[in-house]
Write an enzyme that holds these catalytic residues in place. Structure first.
Site, short mmCIF file in Angstrom:
data_model
loop_
_atom_site.label_atom_id
_atom_site.label_comp_id
_atom_site.label_asym_id
_atom_site.label_seq_id
_atom_site.Cartn_x
_atom_site.Cartn_y
_atom_site.Cartn_z
N GLU A 8 -18.44 -1.24 26.03
CA GLU A 8 -19.27 -2.00 25.07
C GLU A 8 -18.67 -1.86 23.67
OE1 GLU A 8 -22.29 -0.31 22.99
OE2 GLU A 8 -22.61 1.45 24.26
N LYS A 140 -29.96 7.70 24.90
CA LYS A 140 -29.78 8.32 23.58
C LYS A 140 -30.89 9.33 23.30
CE LYS A 140 -29.58 4.18 22.29
NZ LYS A 140 -29.70 2.95 21.50
N1 PSU Z 1 -25.64 4.94 22.24
C1 PSU Z 1 -25.00 5.41 21.15
N2 PSU Z 1 -24.72 4.54 20.14
C2 PSU Z 1 -25.08 3.22 20.21
C3 PSU Z 1 -25.74 2.75 21.38
C4 PSU Z 1 -25.99 3.64 22.35
O1 PSU Z 1 -24.69 6.58 21.07
O2 PSU Z 1 -24.80 2.50 19.28
C5 PSU Z 1 -26.10 1.30 21.51
C6 PSU Z 1 -25.72 0.80 22.91
O3 PSU Z 1 -24.93 -0.34 22.75
C7 PSU Z 1 -27.05 0.46 23.55
C8 PSU Z 1 -27.84 0.03 22.34
O4 PSU Z 1 -26.93 -0.55 24.52
O5 PSU Z 1 -27.49 1.01 21.37
C9 PSU Z 1 -29.33 -0.04 22.60
O6 PSU Z 1 -29.93 -0.69 21.52
P1 PSU Z 1 -31.44 -1.23 21.64
O7 PSU Z 1 -32.27 0.02 21.77
O8 PSU Z 1 -31.69 -1.98 20.36
O9 PSU Z 1 -31.49 -2.07 22.88
#
Ligand code: PSU
Ligand code: MN
Length: 287
Positions: A8, A140
């Site tokens: 990603e 996370k």
């Molecule tokens: N984990 C990290 N850093 C990030 C992300 C995940 O350590 O930037 C990103 C990933 O791309 C994940 C996204 O898919 O955050 C999820 O965001 P949201 O909760 O807005 O869906």
């Protein structure tokens, strides 16, 4: 068919600071290659979906000011309006699957945010629907991990622990939350993925890999920083896609370099394991 691993780009544009983001993104590709797989980092440049960003495109997404964080709902916006976009796990899964790539690697998936407010990542929905193998270190740490784990169960995602019985908690190796299956080797994971396919189950296998021991942070060390960052996000009244990048960047300020190194170490380790799994999935059966 060569073994492919998708990466990603949100972690590049929004998850890590410059210049560690560029260095890490390129290093993840090298690691996947060394493991025997072909890396394909996915992102959007000027509205064009790129499956396999070039080095200069990675550099661009890592440095440019206006890179939109692109989850599923944002994909048509970014392409129709010719934006630069960094894809989340959900959007990367969609684009990788569409290109016939079955394995992707990342740091942590999105999930259910803490607190009463309704904020659930589209990553969970993508995992429920798309037959991908997603290698990560759990969700996370800023999220509500027990609830995220429950949703994975409800949505029928098989959660594997790579050499662990517990779902890791991103910076930390344990969460107290169980996995559905422990896998010792890439071949064990491949057997699980193939079994899922044979049963015509459409969702993902989530392979959770603990951060390497020498880079792991104790949960007690991270929690106070997470609590403070969450308080600040609440005070600022942040919503929707802004929340995650804000929390991650505050966490780096509050928890310091150790958090950054843990993040890089787990990304690198996951790239390696994903490369091995992709290779095991391509191996002729019985070989
Ligand atoms: N984990 C990290 N850093 C990030 C992300 C995940 O350590 O930037 C990103 C990933 O791309 C994940 C996204 O898919 O955050 C999820 O965001 P949201 O909760 O807005 O869906
Ligand atoms: Mn969200």
């Amino acid at each position: 068919m060569p073994a492919f691993v998708a990466f990603e780009s949100t972690v590049i544009a929004h998850g890590l600071p410059y210049p560690q983001n560029v260095k890490t993104a390129l290093r993840l590709e090298t690691i996947a290659r060394t493991a025997g797989a072909e890396p394909r980092t996915i992102g959007i440049v000027g509205g064009e979906v790129i499956v396999g960003l070039t080095e200069s495109q990675i550099l661009h997404l890592a440095q440019a000011e206006d890179v939109r964080k692109v989850s599923l709902r944002d994909l048509p916006v970014a392409t129709a309006q010719q934006l630069d976009g960094a894809t989340t796990v959900a959007a990367t899964m969609h684009l990788a699957h569409r290109h016939g790539i079955g394995v992707m690697a990342t740091g942590g998936i999105g999930g259910v945010h803490r607190g009463a407010r309704f904020d659930v990542s589209a990553d969970l929905d993508a995992l429920a629907r798309l037959p991908m193998t997603v290698v990560c270190s759990g969700a996370k740490a800023i999220l509500d991990l027990p609830t995220t784990r429950e949703v994975l169960e409800t949505r029928g995602v098989t959660v594997a622990g790579y050499q662990t019985d517990e779902m890791p908690a991103f910076y930390s190796r344990s969460s107290g939350l169980p996995v559905d299956a422990r896998c010792e080797t890439p071949e064990d994971v491949a057997a699980l993925v193939q079994a899922r396919r044979r049963l015509d189950l459409s969702g993902a296998v989530l392979v959770t890999v603990p951060v390497p021991e020498d880079a792991a942070l104790p949960r007690e060390a991270v929690e106070p920083a997470i609590a403070q960052a969450l308080d600040e996000a609440e005070t600022l009244n942040l919503r929707s896609a802004e929340v995650t990048p804000f929390l991650l960047s505050r966490l780096r300020d509050l928890a310091g370099d150790d958090a950054l190194w843990a993040n890089v170490a787990l990304l690198e380790n996951n790239a390696h394991i994903a490369g091995l799994i992709a290779k095991a999935l391509e191996a002729p059966r019985g070989a």
